[in-house]
Design an enzyme around this catalytic site. Structure first.
Site: not given
Ligand code: ADE
Ligand code: ZN
Length: 323
Positions: A14, A16, A178, A181, A259-260
């Protein structure tokens, strides 16, 4: 423990790609591409990384995407890319795709990390726009393993995109989404029942629905949990309150992911470390998380078995004492 985690063979499921843009690189690319950023310095960007929720993060994240990898023992990655963040600015699909695809090929030849691509639809936009991007992706479908759904969750349930996911499945794509969340457990049910997802991205709010938990356990539908993201975006007030260990205790196929990473303070090993420290995870639990990451991947059965054997060897497990 830190070293054990750092060297633990694992898969990242996961991530991005647009979320790996470090502030320093953001500045360099802004200069090269002559784009005005609303920040004077790298430290000003870092100060802006103080989020209240998903929406406040996405505002900055999409801005960062406009300018457009450590010894983590990552063996395999499955990476999201958001073509619409690029095509909406007049960059064509092929340019966005080719740059990412080339980088993944380099990662495999130079670092030995295999990868697969997941095309993610932006759920705050319309289904018609998602159909449009799917159409553009079709010539590359042999190199894109799955389609996914990301961006602002609340008010944008999976049902909004059922037709485009049906079309993607008919074209041979696997599906992920997703869900749970920030959104309710019903969105997780929709992703499972309407898309037949291979895994749920995040899924933390499944904890509110005992029937859903039973379903996830019975079918072993994996959750790609992102601990640092969840704390940064105030899904949990602190890492100590994260439900990762509870999910594991329930025998849910939970995995740890980043994630990011450039926005949330760390790559995948840092996520394992932060969770380990706050939730007191032991080596058996860390082993289970890494094993789940291979089980939950889109790798072949044979490759999964090879990687799990490497993991068991690393953890000192043999056929006779394996969990
Ligand atoms: N795009 C990038 N990070 C995200 C996240 N945590 N939730 C939804 N969309 C995303
Ligand atoms: Zn994500």
């Amino acid at each position: 423990m830190k070293e054990f985690i750092q060297n633990l063979p694992k898969a990242e499921l996961h991530l991005h790609i647009e979320g790996t843009l470090e502030p320093e690189m953001m500045f360099k690319l802004a200069q090269r591409n002559k784009i005005d950023l609303p920040y004077e310095s790298v430290s000003e960007v870092k100060e802006a990384y103080n989020f209240d929720n998903l929406e406040s993060f996405l505002d900055i994240y999409y801005q960062g995407s406009q300018v457009l990898q450590k010894g983590d023992s990552v063996r395999h990655t499955e990476i999201f890319f958001d073509p619409q963040s690029h095509t909406d600015r007049g960059i064509d699909f092929e340019t966005a795709y080719q740059g990412i695809y080339q980088a993944l090929q380099d990662g495999e030849s130079k670092l030995g990390i295999s990868s697969q691509l997941i095309l993610s639809f932006l759920r705050h936009l319309s289904q018609e726009e998602a159909f449009n991007v799917l159409e553009q992706a079709l010539p590359y479908k042999d190199t894109i393993v799955a389609v996914g759904l990301d961006s602002a969750e609340q008010g944008n349930p999976p049902s909004k995109f059922k037709a485009v996911f049906d079309r993607a499945k008919a074209e041979g794509f696997l599906t992920v989404a997703h869900a749970g969340e920030e959104g309710p457990p019903d969105y997780i049910w929709e992703a499972i029942l309407l898309y037949d997802v291979s895994r749920i991205d995040h899924g933390g709010r499944s904890m509110e629905d005992p029937k859903l938990l039973d379903y996830l356990v019975d079918r072993q539908i994996p959750l790609t949990v992102c601990p640092l993201s969840n704390v940064e975006l105030k899904v949990f007030d602190s890492m100590a309150e994260h439900n990762l260990k509870k999910l594991l205790d329930l025998n849910i196929c939970a995995t740890v992911n980043s994630d990011d990473p450039s926005y949330f303070g760390g790559y995948v090993s840092k996520n394992y470390q932060a969770a380990q420290e706050s939730l007191n995870l032991n080596k058996q639990e860390l082993y289970q998380l890494a094993k789940n990451s291979f089980q939950a991947s889109f790798l072949s059965l044979e490759t999964k078995q090879e990687l799990i054997a490497e993991l068991e060897n690393y953890c000192g497990l043999t056929n006779s004492n394996r969990a």
